[in-house]
Write an enzyme that holds these catalytic residues in place. Structure first.
Site, short mmCIF file in Angstrom:
data_model
loop_
_atom_site.label_atom_id
_atom_site.label_comp_id
_atom_site.label_asym_id
_atom_site.label_seq_id
_atom_site.Cartn_x
_atom_site.Cartn_y
_atom_site.Cartn_z
N ASP A 177 62.59 60.53 96.98
CA ASP A 177 61.88 61.73 97.41
C ASP A 177 62.25 62.13 98.83
OD1 ASP A 177 60.51 59.32 98.02
OD2 ASP A 177 58.60 60.34 98.24
N ASP A 178 62.66 61.17 99.66
CA ASP A 178 63.19 61.52 100.99
C ASP A 178 64.48 62.33 100.85
OD1 ASP A 178 61.67 59.45 103.08
OD2 ASP A 178 62.00 58.58 101.11
N ASN B 270 48.51 53.88 96.34
CA ASN B 270 49.50 53.70 95.28
C ASN B 270 50.26 52.38 95.41
OD1 ASN B 270 51.10 54.31 97.49
ND2 ASN B 270 52.32 55.88 96.47
N GLU C 129 48.21 53.77 100.58
CA GLU C 129 49.48 54.42 100.22
C GLU C 129 50.62 53.65 100.89
OE1 GLU C 129 52.90 56.68 101.23
OE2 GLU C 129 51.29 56.34 102.69
N PHE C 130 51.82 53.68 100.28
CA PHE C 130 52.92 52.82 100.69
C PHE C 130 53.29 52.96 102.17
CE2 PHE C 130 57.46 52.11 101.45
CZ PHE C 130 57.59 50.78 101.05
N ASN C 131 53.52 54.18 102.65
CA ASN C 131 54.03 54.35 104.01
C ASN C 131 53.07 53.78 105.06
OD1 ASN C 131 56.40 55.60 103.21
ND2 ASN C 131 55.60 57.67 103.48
N ASP D 194 62.93 57.37 105.13
CA ASP D 194 63.43 56.11 104.58
C ASP D 194 64.04 56.32 103.19
OD1 ASP D 194 60.91 56.64 103.45
OD2 ASP D 194 60.48 54.51 103.12
N ASN E 156 61.50 52.17 101.84
CA ASN E 156 61.81 52.15 100.41
C ASN E 156 62.90 51.14 100.09
OD1 ASN E 156 59.94 54.12 99.52
ND2 ASN E 156 61.31 55.75 100.21
N HIS F 110 56.74 63.21 96.55
CA HIS F 110 55.86 63.10 97.71
C HIS F 110 56.40 63.78 98.98
CE1 HIS F 110 53.44 60.09 95.56
NE2 HIS F 110 54.57 59.50 95.24
N ASP F 111 57.58 63.35 99.41
CA ASP F 111 58.06 63.73 100.74
C ASP F 111 58.40 65.21 100.85
OD1 ASP F 111 57.72 61.09 101.34
OD2 ASP F 111 59.85 60.58 101.21
N THR G 224 58.37 60.96 106.88
CA THR G 224 58.13 60.76 105.46
C THR G 224 58.34 59.30 105.04
OG1 THR G 224 60.42 61.37 104.90
CG2 THR G 224 58.77 63.14 104.91
#
Length: 319
Positions: A22-23, A166, A172-174, A18, A47, A243-244, A132
């Site tokens: 970071d993706d 986070n 966590e977001f995902n 997404d 995102n 992150h990703d 991711t």
């Protein structure tokens, strides 16, 4: 600079993402690391909205001179919950302060789940599936084709946490964005390799790391550094979590990571805990459904990542 192991073919990878800063960095890593063969990118909302995540994936691939990689758009919304995004972290465009040209190509006419199912079924045991972003596309794919869980070579996600989140204190977001999808995915009968906040918050882009990026030419000047400059995912320890990238690095160099088997369940009913990845390291081995990354060799990680980005940058200028 890293080199492919002698006599070993690169691992074929489908990246469900997404983009997202970071993706985008993860896409560049996959383009540049010689042990990875990026054979498809699928997009999901997260995102930013689906139209932007798809356009960003196409733009990053064109910027990296990898127009050969097919891109297929997937789900614009979670399975059950209201749509939300993380523009407050990634900026209105999703790429921070980076300003890439609009993509010249369009995404494939097929849905992301079709690309995933058909590619994996066409090469059983050969495709590593990496997610991711939110897990909506993966849940839809494994619901439509349950055999997918046994056909992939491996399945790796960036998502979850064994501790605090986070987006909420628990999540966590995902995983938080679509916990019902995540619950389906963790219950699909495969092993989920989870690169969550436990490890991504160790792999920080510090000021020193960014100084090392400055020698990477247009890749750094036009995408890496302005993307990170506009990335509001700053931790309290003097850096930004990429992150990703960790999920791809774990595939390319698993020896850099310390992982522990566990049973992971996704909370979907809690008023305050929806999206929590409840991790039981003491579960019997017969109940394990995940391999959870808990540590990373940070120096080795950045040597690996910068080497891959250097290769990606060289391919842009000489491709």
């Amino acid at each position: 600079m890293s080199t492919a192991p002698a006599g070993r073919a690169p691992r074929r990878v489908i990246l469900d993402c997404d983009p997202g800063i970071d993706d985008a960095l993860a896409i560049l890593f996959a383009c540049g690391h010689p042990s990875l063969d990026l054979c498809g990118v699928t997009t999901v909302a997260g995102n930013v909205g689906l139209a932007l995540t798809t356009a960003n994936a196409l733009s990053v691939l064109e910027f990296a001179a990898r127009q050969d990689v097919p891109v297929a758009a997937g789900s614009p919304v979670p399975l059950l919950r209201p749509h939300s995004d993380a523009r407050d972290v990634h900026g209105e465009s999703g790429l921070g302060h980076a300003r890439l040209p609009p993509p010249q190509a369009q995404s494939s006419a097929e849905h992301a789940t079709e690309l995933i199912i058909d590619t994996v079924a066409g090469s059983p045991g050969e495709i590593t599936l990496v997610a991711t972003g939110p897990l909506t596309n993966i849940a839809l794919a494994v619901r439509r084709q349950p055999a997918l869980a046994s056909q992939v070579a491996d399945f790796v996600i960036m998502g979850g946490s064994t501790g605090r989140g986070n987006t909420t204190p628990a999540a966590e977001f995902n995983i938080w964005w679509d916990p019902e999808a995540a619950a389906i995915v963790f219950g699909a009968g495969w092993r989920v390799t989870m690169a969550g906040l436990d490890v991504t918050h160790q792999a920080l882009a510090t000021a020193e790391t960014k100084d090392r990026m400055r020698g990477l030419g247009p890749l750094a000047d036009e995408l890496l550094l302005p993307g990170l400059h506009g990335y509001r995912g700053i931790t309290t320890r003097g850096g930004q979590a990429v992150h990703d990238v960790c999920a791809l690095a774990l595939i390319a160099a698993p020896d850099l990571f310390g992982c522990k088997p566990a049973r992971v369940e996704v909370e979907t009913r809690g008023q305050w805990t929806a999206g929590m990845t409840v991790t039981d390291f003491a579960a019997p081995a017969s109940e394990h459904n995940a391999l959870v990354a808990m540590s990373v060799d940070v120096t080795g990680f950045w040597d690996l990542v910068l080497g891959a980005w250097q290769r990606a940058g060289a391919a842009m200028t000489h491709g």
